[in-house]
Each structure stands twice: as C-alpha cells, then as structure tokens.
Enzyme design. Structure first.
Site, PDB file in Angstrom:
ATOM      1  N   LYS A 180       0.778  -1.257   0.193  1.00 26.90           N
ATOM      2  CA  LYS A 180       0.045  -0.121  -0.171  1.00 26.90           C
ATOM      3  C   LYS A 180       0.892   1.242   0.022  1.00 26.90           C
ATOM      4  O   LYS A 180       0.471   2.244  -0.584  1.00 26.90           O
ATOM      5  CB  LYS A 180      -1.170  -0.034   0.976  1.00 26.90           C
ATOM      6  CG  LYS A 180      -0.442  -0.109   2.469  1.00 26.90           C
ATOM      7  CD  LYS A 180       0.012   1.200   3.066  1.00 26.90           C
ATOM      8  CE  LYS A 180       0.647   1.164   4.436  1.00 26.90           C
ATOM      9  NZ  LYS A 180       1.115   2.278   5.037  1.00 26.90           N
ATOM     10  N   THR A 237      -3.687   5.887   3.510  1.00 27.61           N
ATOM     11  CA  THR A 237      -2.340   6.180   3.113  1.00 27.61           C
ATOM     12  C   THR A 237      -2.530   7.064   1.417  1.00 27.61           C
ATOM     13  O   THR A 237      -1.509   8.152   1.525  1.00 27.61           O
ATOM     14  CB  THR A 237      -1.093   5.191   2.921  1.00 27.61           C
ATOM     15  OG1 THR A 237      -1.751   4.187   2.110  1.00 27.61           O
ATOM     16  CG2 THR A 237      -0.997   4.995   4.401  1.00 27.61           C
TER      17      THR A 237
END
Length: 312
Positions: A180, A237
């Site tokens: 990620k 994020t």
C-alpha cells in the site's frame, strides 16, 4: 497487567507506549539515543506535542524482561536491531511495514528467522501514530500463524480504542502493509502533479488490483488484502498528507525538497517489486523509475496511459 517492551521510540512506538500505559499495562520504551533526556522531559521527539505518561519507563538498555515485545523500528533497521539484541520475551510482534531489501523478507518473517523459539506476529493496518496517541478509535490487523497464540495476543493488545482483528495469513498481512505504501507514493504524485481526485481514485483501484496480484504470486490469501491490512491501509495512506509515502510522492512530482531523514518504506518496496520481472506491476515499476530518475513524471504518465486496453 501485561509487561510490554516497545523497541523503537519513533512516532508509532511512542504512540503504542502512550496507549498501553493508559490501558494499565507495564510499559518500557527502548530507544537507542537520548533515553535519559526523554525519561526526564517526558517529551516525544518523533511525536511532537505528545507527553509520555509517567508510567512509561524509558531506557537505552535492550535487556528488558517482558511478556510481549513490540518491535517498532523501520523495516530496513529491523535486521540490524535483531543482530544486536534478542528481545527477552516469548512473544514478539513486528510493527514494521515493508520488505527488507537485504533478505527480501517481510518483517514478521525476518523476526521469525532471527528468533525461531518465539511466537511471532505482525501488527499492521490503517493507523496514524498521532491518532493512536490521541486515543482516537483505530482498528488494526494482528497476523499470527498460530491462531491460539494470535487470539491471546489479540486479547492482550486490544484496548477500548485500539481494536485488533486477527488472521493467520502472515504473508498477506505483511504484503498489504508493504504494497500500500507503493501505491501511496503514486497517489501523492498524482495529486502533486495536479491530475485530480478522479485520477487518484483510478490509481487506487488499479493499485489494489496490483497488490492482489503480488499477494497471489507470493502464496497469500487474496481476501486478506481486502481487509484492514490491505484495503483499509491503502485508503488511509492514499488520501492523507499525514502519510510520509504520500508526501514523498507529491514531492517527486513537483520537485519539492525531500527530508532525507524521512522514512519512506514504499520506495524500498517498489524497487524490490520492480526488480522481479515475473510480476505484472506497472505502478511499482513506475514509482521505482520515477524515484531513481530513470523517467520523469510526464514520461511515467505516458507509459501508464499507453498500456493496452483490457477487461477489468
């Protein structure tokens, strides 16, 4: 009351120390530097504005006897930490995200290799240290191959505001936390370049498909990536400037100065993934090329947009 040793006084380690001290645990925070100063001032260098509770002991002596040791150092520093000390605890929890460039291993697997007699787990998922330290509700994934041990760790490490969900898929949890960050760099570059929220949404969706392909190739369960350790962390994020990886990507696209001391685990992961020619990872390849100066942002964008049209 559980005796917890937290190795690493960075933002996340400090936040965990604050949270678990408030929950009534016996907490010792290990730092390799400035321990006497931090113990006296109670100020957290890596988490400005946060005061360490008096119940948190601070030390630079690694010989901490504990029931559980949480290893909260960056992935690229984890191997060195394990070479220099062996945590005196039967249960070890990695809190790092990324892939160790020296070994190609995820953090929990790296810990397992170094400490084969300990129960090892991986703590990961969508979390900003400042939110945890503030007592804001947060949910994370705890991955442990031994489900009974995982359940015991889940019970010990959950608090009223820090909720842990467990899985036995350690590889999937490691990869979710690592991959990620690669997509977050790309998302930051998209926003930094002014391409807009629609482009970011497309990037996240295609990035998630890339994450699942890599996880499948590594033998992880794809459904693990749909949980907190993958999709949950990806959403966090890729959508906030609190993310170091997102800020790094934005700086790459704009040419802004980059803090050389900022930990950007996604960069190491992108380089590692891009080096594997057997994987179909156009976004990781693009991030590595951009960061290493092999392509500029315009060329990266042209390369991605020129990919063949196909079914989703």
């Amino acid at each position: 009351m559980t005796r917890l040793a937290i190795y690493g006084a960075g933002a996340f380690g400090t936040a965990l120390a604050v949270t678990y001290a408030r929950a009534g645990h016996d907490v010792t925070l290990w730092t390799r530097e400035r321990a006497p100063e931090i113990a006296t001032s109670r100020e957290a260098p890596r988490l400005p504005g946060v005061t360490l509770p008096e119940a948190v002991a601070v030390t630079d002596d690694p010989g901490i006897a504990a029931d559980i040791a949480l290893l909260a150092v960056p992935t690229q520093s984890l191997g060195d930490l394990l070479d220099r000390l062996r945590p005196d605890a039967p249960r070890l929890v990695s809190c790092a995200k990324g892939i160790d460039m020296g070994s190609g291993l995820g953090p929990a697997t790296l810990v397992s290799r170094a400490c084969p007699d300990a129960t090892v787990a991986q703590l990961t998922g969508p979390s900003f240290a400042v939110d945890i330290a503030a007592g804001l509700p947060t949910a994370l994934t705890l991955a442990c191959a031994d489900d009974a041990e995982g359940e015991a760790l889940q019970s010990a490490l959950s608090t009223p505001f820090l909720r842990l969900y467990r899985t036995t898929d350690v590889i999937g949890a490691e990869l979710g936390g690592a991959l990620k960050n690669v997509i977050a760099i790309a998302a930051g570059a998209v926003i930094g370049a002014g391409l807009g929220d629609s482009a970011r949404a497309a990037l996240i969706a295609r990035g998630f498909a890339e994450m699942r392909r890599v996880a499948r190739a590594a033998g992880a369960r794809e459904e693990t990536l749909t949980g907190l350790s993958g999709l949950g962390d990806l959403v966090l994020t890729c959508g906030s400037e609190k993310s170091r990886n997102f800020r790094y990507g934005a700086a790459l696209a704009t040419g802004a100065a980059i803090d050389p001391e900022m930990t950007v685990e996604g960069l190491h992961t992108a380089r590692g993934i891009a080096a594997d020619a057997t994987l179909d990872t156009p976004i990781a390849d693009a991030v590595a090329a951009l960061a290493d100066g092999r392509l500029d942002f315009a060329a990266v964008l042209d390369t991605l947009l020129a990919r063949p049209l196909k079914a989703e």
